[in-house]
Design an enzyme around this catalytic site. Structure first.
Site, PDB file in Angstrom:
ATOM      1  N   ILE A  50       3.544  39.967  21.953  1.00  0.00           N
ATOM      2  CA  ILE A  50       3.393  38.405  21.989  1.00  0.00           C
ATOM      3  C   ILE A  50       4.789  37.839  22.702  1.00  0.00           C
ATOM      4  O   ILE A  50       4.585  36.756  22.981  1.00  0.00           O
ATOM      5  CB  ILE A  50       3.748  37.835  20.426  1.00  0.00           C
ATOM      6  CG1 ILE A  50       3.237  36.307  20.434  1.00  0.00           C
ATOM      7  CG2 ILE A  50       4.814  38.062  19.914  1.00  0.00           C
ATOM      8  CD1 ILE A  50       2.911  35.854  19.089  1.00  0.00           C
ATOM      9  N   LYS A  51       5.580  38.580  22.920  1.00  0.00           N
ATOM     10  CA  LYS A  51       6.881  38.096  23.715  1.00  0.00           C
ATOM     11  C   LYS A  51       6.576  37.999  24.995  1.00  0.00           C
ATOM     12  O   LYS A  51       7.181  37.318  25.927  1.00  0.00           O
ATOM     13  CB  LYS A  51       7.981  39.168  23.461  1.00  0.00           C
ATOM     14  CG  LYS A  51       8.727  39.064  22.046  1.00  0.00           C
ATOM     15  CD  LYS A  51       9.209  37.575  21.793  1.00  0.00           C
ATOM     16  CE  LYS A  51      10.000  37.884  20.469  1.00  0.00           C
ATOM     17  NZ  LYS A  51      10.655  36.656  19.983  1.00  0.00           N
ATOM     18  N   ASP A  52       5.341  38.401  25.695  1.00  0.00           N
ATOM     19  CA  ASP A  52       4.816  38.217  27.153  1.00  0.00           C
ATOM     20  C   ASP A  52       4.940  36.754  27.114  1.00  0.00           C
ATOM     21  O   ASP A  52       4.989  36.276  28.279  1.00  0.00           O
ATOM     22  CB  ASP A  52       3.509  38.855  27.341  1.00  0.00           C
ATOM     23  CG  ASP A  52       3.528  40.412  27.233  1.00  0.00           C
ATOM     24  OD1 ASP A  52       4.723  41.151  27.139  1.00  0.00           O
ATOM     25  OD2 ASP A  52       2.594  40.953  27.263  1.00  0.00           O
TER      26      ASP A  52
END
Length: 375
Positions: A50-52
């Site tokens: 999700i950090k993308d």
């Protein structure tokens, strides 16, 4: 076989996000839930987590604001790993140098991926508090001061962290739920009735909550999950047991309150504390019952959701057919395959009739030749 055609994308940043929501029906049935238990599956994003989303948002915003200079800027970031991987991916595409500072407890796989993407990686002691000059944050700040054109995009304070989730993750969840018809066998309220996510920087839960409550369902219940040993949960009394104890799960929990985390009750209605043991058991359940190869913080989110659904407030949701409970599953097992907890889960012996039968067959002396046709 049916498929949805997709246009050719310009680069990997265009493959960030747009992740599926998956039914977790077997786990729901095992726990006697009548509500729909759903998982938002982030490991299928281009960089694997999700950090993308926030890495892409922070880089694009910094470029627009003129803070990044092509061929000169050095992006420096303190991280648990996934934000670093997202930034290293974005900067590989954009042509910026990257330096990542990361505590030693974070997995070797994360470091290997960062180096593969061209990042410089500096490990820091786990025991250093966040405001120590030897912590991953302290070392990043020193490097930023001393490296020409060094810049920290700062996921802990950068408004584009929660905004990335308010503008992408949240709307994606809403679209998945509202576009799935309610049927006799799979009833749905057509709303996101509850959302559960772990908190690290807090950008995910803050941004998604605002998207859900502002534009979709003001009564949506948002539950934050915080590991035992961290101090993010409210009320603060929840953090007393195990205060300061180290925890193995990566990517959630902190010993300080990041600026981008809103702990206002209007954004996060309830908090649940979770243990490493329960988190890793939940990972095993997601793998063996739902076929989802998720990481440890996904287990934290799931066991936190299941625990909340057993509380006085959660039981009404758990017992109502058609209500939709979405659990955020932040990353995949790719980053943790050398970790002791995963190897224990993967290789521990499970007794079954099939395993007994196989052992019995292989214990017998083989006297029949193997037919060539079966080779």
């Amino acid at each position: 076989m049916e498929f949805t055609p997709r246009q050719i994308l310009d680069n990997a940043l265009d493959a960030v996000g747009n992740t599926p929501v998956i039914r977790l029906d077997k786990i729901a049935a095992e726990h006697g839930l009548k509500c729909n238990l759903l998982g938002k599956l982030e490991f299928v994003s281009a960089g694997g987590s999700i950090k993308d989303r926030i890495a892409k948002a922070m880089v694009l915003a910094a470029e627009k604001e003129g803070k990044l200079i092509p061929g000169k800027s050095v992006v420096i970031e303190p991280t648990s790993g996934n934000t670093g991987i997202g930034l290293a991916m974005a900067c590989a595409i954009k042509g910026y140098s990257v330096v990542i500072t990361m505590p030693k407890k974070m997995s070797l796989e994360k470091e290997a991926l960062l180096r593969a993407l061209g990042a410089q990686v500096i490990r820091t002691p786990d025991e250093e508090p966040w405001d120590s000059p030897r912590s991953h944050i302290g070392v990043a700040c020193r490097l930023q001061r001393e490296i020409e054109h060094g810049i920290i995009l700062d996921q802990y304070r950068n408004v584009n962290n929660p905004l990335a989730h308010e503008y992408t993750t949240g709307p994606e969840i809403i679209a998945s739920v509202t576009s799935t018809p309610s049927t006799r066998t799979k009833p749905s309220s057509m709303k996101v009735d509850a959302f559960v996510a772990g908190a690290g920087t807090g950008g995910t839960i803050t941004g998604v909550s605002r998207a859900l409550k502002k534009t979709h369902n003001a009564n949506c219940i948002v539950v934050g999950v915080d590991p035992i040993g961290s101090i993010l949960a409210l009320p603060n009394s929840l953090n007393i047991s195990g205060a300061g104890n180290p925890y193995v799960v990566e990517g959630i929990g902190y010993d300080f309150i990041p600026d981008v985390l809103s702990r206002d009750e209007s954004d996060v209605n309830y908090w649940m504390k979770t243990s490493d043991e329960d988190a890793f058991k939940a990972v095993q359940a997601l793998m063996r019952k739902e076929g989802l190869l998720v990481g440890g913080s996904s287990g934290s989110a799931l066991c936190g959701a299941l625990a909340w659904l057993k509380t006085e407030e959660g039981r009404n949701v758990a017992g109502t057919e058609g209500l939709n409970v979405v659990v955020l599953l932040p990353d995949g097992i790719r980053n943790y395959m050398s970790k002791e907890w995963f190897l224990k889960n993967a290789f521990q012996t499970e007794y079954s009739d099939l395993a007994t039968r196989i052992s019995g067959i292989l214990a017998q002396e083989e006297i029949m030749p193997v037919p060539q046709a079966n080779l």
